[in-house]
Scaffold this motif. Structure first.
Motif, PDB file in Angstrom:
ATOM      1  N   LEU A 622       0.832  -1.199   0.000  1.00 43.11           N
ATOM      2  CA  LEU A 622       0.000   0.000   0.000  1.00 43.11           C
ATOM      3  C   LEU A 622       0.871   1.256   0.000  1.00 43.11           C
ATOM      4  CD1 LEU A 622      -2.923   0.973   0.057  1.00 43.11           C
ATOM      5  CD2 LEU A 622      -2.816   0.976   2.546  1.00 43.11           C
ATOM      6  N   ILE A 623       1.954   1.216   0.768  1.00 44.10           N
ATOM      7  CA  ILE A 623       2.883   2.353   0.796  1.00 44.10           C
ATOM      8  C   ILE A 623       3.558   2.508  -0.565  1.00 44.10           C
ATOM      9  CG2 ILE A 623       5.090   3.141   1.765  1.00 44.10           C
ATOM     10  CD1 ILE A 623       4.118   2.110   4.464  1.00 44.10           C
ATOM     11  N   PHE A 624       3.867   1.373  -1.198  1.00 44.41           N
ATOM     12  CA  PHE A 624       4.454   1.430  -2.544  1.00 44.41           C
ATOM     13  C   PHE A 624       3.499   2.122  -3.511  1.00 44.41           C
ATOM     14  CE2 PHE A 624       4.675  -0.468  -6.795  1.00 44.41           C
ATOM     15  CZ  PHE A 624       5.976  -0.127  -7.153  1.00 44.41           C
ATOM     16  N   LEU A 625       2.188   1.783  -3.437  1.00 40.63           N
ATOM     17  CA  LEU A 625       1.204   2.416  -4.318  1.00 40.63           C
ATOM     18  C   LEU A 625       1.100   3.911  -4.035  1.00 40.63           C
ATOM     19  CD1 LEU A 625      -1.677  -0.245  -4.303  1.00 40.63           C
ATOM     20  CD2 LEU A 625      -0.088   0.254  -6.161  1.00 40.63           C
ATOM     21  N   LEU A 626       1.159   4.280  -2.741  1.00 42.38           N
ATOM     22  CA  LEU A 626       1.123   5.695  -2.383  1.00 42.38           C
ATOM     23  C   LEU A 626       2.305   6.426  -3.001  1.00 42.38           C
ATOM     24  CD1 LEU A 626       0.289   8.213  -0.682  1.00 42.38           C
ATOM     25  CD2 LEU A 626       1.775   7.302   1.099  1.00 42.38           C
ATOM     26  N   ASN A 627       3.489   5.859  -2.854  1.00 40.91           N
ATOM     27  CA  ASN A 627       4.687   6.522  -3.371  1.00 40.91           C
ATOM     28  C   ASN A 627       4.681   6.579  -4.893  1.00 40.91           C
ATOM     29  OD1 ASN A 627       5.660   6.948  -0.783  1.00 40.91           O
ATOM     30  ND2 ASN A 627       6.707   4.984  -0.714  1.00 40.91           N
ATOM     31  N   GLN A 628       4.077   5.560  -5.494  1.00 41.17           N
ATOM     32  CA  GLN A 628       3.979   5.564  -6.954  1.00 41.17           C
ATOM     33  C   GLN A 628       3.115   6.729  -7.429  1.00 41.17           C
ATOM     34  OE1 GLN A 628       1.894   2.227  -8.742  1.00 41.17           O
ATOM     35  NE2 GLN A 628       3.288   2.200 -10.483  1.00 41.17           N
ATOM     36  N   VAL A 629       1.982   6.944  -6.771  1.00 39.18           N
ATOM     37  CA  VAL A 629       1.096   8.024  -7.178  1.00 39.18           C
ATOM     38  C   VAL A 629       1.657   9.385  -6.764  1.00 39.18           C
ATOM     39  CG1 VAL A 629      -0.417   8.232  -5.164  1.00 39.18           C
ATOM     40  CG2 VAL A 629      -1.382   8.527  -7.428  1.00 39.18           C
ATOM     41  N   SER A 630       2.624   9.388  -5.836  1.00 46.95           N
ATOM     42  CA  SER A 630       3.228  10.645  -5.383  1.00 46.95           C
ATOM     43  C   SER A 630       4.352  11.115  -6.304  1.00 46.95           C
ATOM     44  CB  SER A 630       3.795  10.472  -3.971  1.00 46.95           C
ATOM     45  OG  SER A 630       2.783  10.161  -3.054  1.00 46.95           O
ATOM     46  N   ARG A 631       5.072  10.167  -6.908  1.00 47.69           N
ATOM     47  CA  ARG A 631       6.302  10.562  -7.611  1.00 47.69           C
ATOM     48  C   ARG A 631       6.196  10.496  -9.124  1.00 47.69           C
ATOM     49  NH1 ARG A 631       8.831   5.050  -5.290  1.00 47.69           N
ATOM     50  NH2 ARG A 631       8.029   3.656  -6.879  1.00 47.69           N
ATOM     51  N   GLU A 632       5.207   9.755  -9.636  1.00 51.04           N
ATOM     52  CA  GLU A 632       5.128   9.579 -11.077  1.00 51.04           C
ATOM     53  C   GLU A 632       3.978  10.390 -11.655  1.00 51.04           C
ATOM     54  OE1 GLU A 632       5.123   5.489 -12.350  1.00 51.04           O
ATOM     55  OE2 GLU A 632       6.277   4.856 -10.596  1.00 51.04           O
ATOM     56  N   ASN A 641      -3.998   0.537 -13.980  1.00 48.40           N
ATOM     57  CA  ASN A 641      -3.247  -0.426 -13.168  1.00 48.40           C
ATOM     58  C   ASN A 641      -3.318  -0.076 -11.685  1.00 48.40           C
ATOM     59  OD1 ASN A 641      -2.442  -1.917 -15.408  1.00 48.40           O
ATOM     60  ND2 ASN A 641      -0.627  -0.660 -15.750  1.00 48.40           N
ATOM     61  N   PHE A 642      -3.270   1.222 -11.384  1.00 49.95           N
ATOM     62  CA  PHE A 642      -3.312   1.665  -9.989  1.00 49.95           C
ATOM     63  C   PHE A 642      -4.616   1.221  -9.319  1.00 49.95           C
ATOM     64  CE2 PHE A 642      -4.775   4.888  -6.950  1.00 49.95           C
ATOM     65  CZ  PHE A 642      -3.738   4.851  -6.019  1.00 49.95           C
ATOM     66  N   PHE A 643      -5.755   1.479  -9.975  1.00 45.10           N
ATOM     67  CA  PHE A 643      -7.043   1.109  -9.381  1.00 45.10           C
ATOM     68  C   PHE A 643      -7.199  -0.409  -9.288  1.00 45.10           C
ATOM     69  CE2 PHE A 643      -8.497   5.496 -10.447  1.00 45.10           C
ATOM     70  CZ  PHE A 643      -8.914   5.833  -9.177  1.00 45.10           C
ATOM     71  N   LYS A 644      -6.691  -1.135 -10.284  1.00 43.68           N
ATOM     72  CA  LYS A 644      -6.754  -2.605 -10.221  1.00 43.68           C
ATOM     73  C   LYS A 644      -5.974  -3.119  -9.020  1.00 43.68           C
ATOM     74  CE  LYS A 644      -7.366  -3.487 -15.162  1.00 43.68           C
ATOM     75  NZ  LYS A 644      -6.707  -3.936 -16.408  1.00 43.68           N
TER      76      LYS A 644
END
Length: 742
Positions: A622-632, A641-644
């Motif tokens: 979950l933290i990985f997904l948060l950081n993905q949406v924060s930096r990219e 892919n994010f919602f899936k």
């Protein structure tokens, strides 16, 4: 005229008026009686008809004597946009035949379309007689079918297009009175209701027969009466009562009347026909079926809404069947007379679950072996390696017994090989720790310039040996602090620098540059003038044991694990690593790490651990997904892919976490359940917004991505890590429960 005569005249007029009123009332009453009798006849036909053609034919036959008409008919559809219509049913007297072929297609011409318009616009019957809407005697249809008067009405079932109901008078013209119209309207409305019911029943029957899951229609009336008697007898704990009297439970099971099963049932249970299945149904029940049936009875007793349970059956050929039983529990005595029960075959799923269970056990054993490997690797490999390297270095510097040139060369080979092997062991250990979820990070504020300068000083001698110049273009005047693990940052950066030197050309250059990004990260870029990387090799760069340019220069040093470990490490620290390259010109590798001032990212650390590997891994993801949406910068595909991934996370993580809390007796379980429900509700709302934006534009507005990030960040911060205090002593029970959930 004298007074007496006047009074007599008035009396006669009054009597005459009353007589006229009585006659009128008799006529009205006769009209009402006619309507009631006709409706009663129609209702009897409807109640005794299950086939649509049979129903329509019998109803139309009653119209002939009721209206003394020569023809009664139905057209479908009554639609002004249709090019053709049909006659599904028609009844006539012998003297005046009609179209003769039921279902015949008729073109919708202008005259017919005008009739459709008038009837659809009207709420009741429309007259076509000498007083209203006179018929055109020259119209070919009127001539062919000898139509002199007609009464029509649009009937509107709740399903599908309207129909047109009509009667013809052919032998002589008539004028339809109010009673005729009232009766026609009443019968038309009743026919409309009947058609609605029939179409609905036919649709239900079609679904019933075509359903891919087994469906049983059962009469549970005897069970209803039995439960009522139990209540009168004062039984309060039905479960205990039935467990102590299982024969009563079996008797109740045998009282169920099976009304109907669908084709899927016959196929699932290898039955030749419905009768074959009914005769041998007792053979389909597994040995534990009585316990499931007791659960059903208790659910009815407790007046629950839905029953759902797993059960084991046998087909008539003896095949084992695992299934899920589901049905809506009846509420009233009437509901018990027809209950639809679905039987979903989950035999393959059960086999897969068993295979998964075995795989999980094997994975747990592998993890234990991996943990033992990590413990032993340090001692069993590092200790002797360090001894070998230490003794080799002593031999090199021993002035009392100096080495010959040949011996010195051999010792140098030992040192080179030993250091290479030690590097390999260290990197394998790092990789194993990350995969085993045992990596420990010490996150602190790290001076970026000092750390980069220190790494450059360490790597400089390696560059000097090959004449490679290193340029530090990092701005020393800028105080930049990173939120990261200093030791791991150095490890990653040194790996990039050593690769830039190893895969460079003789007398080449290496440039180190830095840049602060808009999203609060520091990008550090290492640029070399080496062999470069071909496009076909791009996807392999971060794969284990793939060495850059290995085909071109077989003798290059390197374990082939460094970049794999670097990628896993930097993602663990909420960073990114990537590159671009031009063959024969060089490569630019860059990493991004969050600034100490960046409060929009989170880095997983030991303080966040709950102590259950699955729960901890889910939180890391979950933290990985948060950081993905924060930096990219997300595009449509990335949001897909994010919602899936986030939906999959909620489906997997929430039930597991709630089950662990149940086992541990966690006091805040209900609020967690509510929070999970709120999370899912909000996620569905965001998905809905996203789908709307996706339709509106191919470019998503950055504000939407920021809104998602803020929501997810707030959700993670509210995560209660207090669960770890309740887990001690429950590890085995938790593990078994999570395996059962799988």
């Amino acid at each position: 005229m004298n007074k007496a005569s006047s009074e007599e005249h008035i009396l006669r007029q009054t009597v005459s008026s009353l007589e006229n009123k009585i006659e009128e009332l008799k006529l009205v009453q006769a009209g009402h009686i006619r309507i009631f009798r006709a409706l009663d006849d129609i209702n009897k036909i409807i109640l005794n008809s299950t086939d649509q053609d049979e129903l329509l034919e019998k109803v139309l036959q009653t119209f002939l004597p009721l209206f003394s008409c020569d023809r009664a008919w139905l057209l479908f559809p009554c639609n002004i946009k249709s090019a053709i219509t049909t006659i599904p049913m028609e009844c006539t007297v012998p003297e005046w035949p009609g179209a003769e072929v039921d279902g015949i297609e008729i073109p919708v011409d202008d005259v017919t379309r005008e009739v459709f318009k008038k009837t659809l616009k009207s709420c009741g019957p429309v007259r076509f007689d000498s007083e209203e809407n006179p018929l055109d005697p020259n119209y070919i249809v009127n001539q062919h079918f000898h139509i002199q008067s007609q009464l029509v009405m649009a009937i509107r079932p709740k399903i599908g297009d309207p129909w047109l109901l009509g009667i013809h008078h052919c032998s002589a013209p008539v004028i339809y009175n109010e009673n005729d119209c009232a009766l026609f309207e009443a019968l038309g409305n009743r026919l409309s209701d009947a058609l609605t019911s029939l179409v609905s029943q036919q649709g239900t029957q079609k679904l019933f027969n075509s359903a891919e899951v087994s469906i049983w229609n059962e009469d549970l009336s005897e069970i209803y009466h039995a439960l009522e008697n139990f209540r009168k007898e004062g039984i309060t704990d039905l479960r205990s009562y039935l467990k102590n009297n299982t024969q009563i439970a079996w008797d109740l099971a045998n009282s169920i009347k099976l009304l109907q099963v669908n084709e899927a049932t016959l196929k699932l249970f290898d039955a030749q026909s419905e009768d074959d299945f009914f005769q041998h149904i007792a053979e389909t029940f597994g040995p534990q079926m009585i316990h499931v049936f007791i659960d059903e009875l208790c659910a009815m007793w407790d007046k629950q809404d839905l029953f759902r349970a797993e059960a084991t059956y046998r087909s008539l050929k003896g095949k084992h069947i695992d299934a899920i039983i589901t049905f809506r529990l009846p509420k009233s005595a009437k509901d018990y007379k027809a209950v639809a029960v679905s039987i979903i075959d989950i035999t393959d799923r059960k086999k897969a679950e068993k295979a998964m269970h075995n795989a999980l056990q094997e994975a747990d054993r592998s993890n234990q072996v991996k943990s033992q490997f990590l413990e032993s690797m340090s001692h069993e490999l590092r200790t002797p390696l360090n001894a070998i390297l230490g003794f080799a270095q002593i031999m090199q510097i021993n002035k009392k017994s100096p080495l010959t040139p040949e011996q010195h060369e051999h010792v140098e080979c030992i040192l080179t090989g030993g250091n290479h092997l030690l590097d390999l062991v260290n990197e394998i250990l790092d990789l194993a720790k990350i995969e085993a979820n045992q990596l420990e990070l010490t996150v602190e504020n790290v001076d970026a310039y000092d750390t980069v300068s220190e790494c450059l000083s360490l790597i400089a001698p390696l560059g000097e040996q090959r004449g490679i110049r290193i340029f530090n273009e990092f701005d020393p005047q800028q105080d930049i602090y990173l939120s990261t693990d200093r030791r791991r940052f150095k490890q990653i950066f040194i790996n990039l620098l050593s690769n830039a030197i190893k895969y460079n050309k003789p007398d080449g250059t290496v440039h180190v540059q830095s840049k602060i990004t808009e999203k609060g990260f520091l990008r550090i870029t290492v640029i070399d003038t080496g062999v470069g990387i071909h496009k076909k090799d791009r996807d392999k760069v971060f794969q284990m044991f793939h060495r850059i340019g290995a085909e071109a220069m077989k003798t290059r040093e390197g374990t082939g694990i460094g970049l794999t470990v670097a990628k896993l490490l930097i993602e663990s620290m909420s960073g990114l690593i990537d590159f671009d390259s031009t063959p024969d010109l060089g490569t630019r590798f860059w990493i991004e790490l969050p600034l100490a001032s960046n409060k929009k990212v989170l880095i997983w650390n030991n303080n966040m651990r709950v102590g259950v590997d699955r729960i901890d891994r889910d939180q890391q993801h979950l933290i990985f997904l948060l950081n993905q949406v924060s930096r990219e910068n997300f595009n449509l595909e990335k949001f897909d892919n994010f919602f899936k991934k986030l939906t999959a996370h909620t489906q997997q993580h929430f039930p597991q976490e709630e089950r662990v809390m149940e086992i541990c007796g966690y006091p805040d379980l209900e609020s967690h359940r509510n929070r999970h429900h709120g999370f899912i509700t909000q996620l569905k709302g965001f998905e809905k917004d996203w789908l709307y934006l996706k339709k509106q534009s191919s470019d998503l507005h950055p504000s939407f991505q920021e809104k998602i990030r803020e929501w997810l960040y707030a959700e993670i911060l509210t995560y209660d890590k207090g669960l770890c205090h309740y887990i001690k002593g429950k590890e085995l029970e938790i593990r078994q429960a999570l395996e059962a959930l799988d």
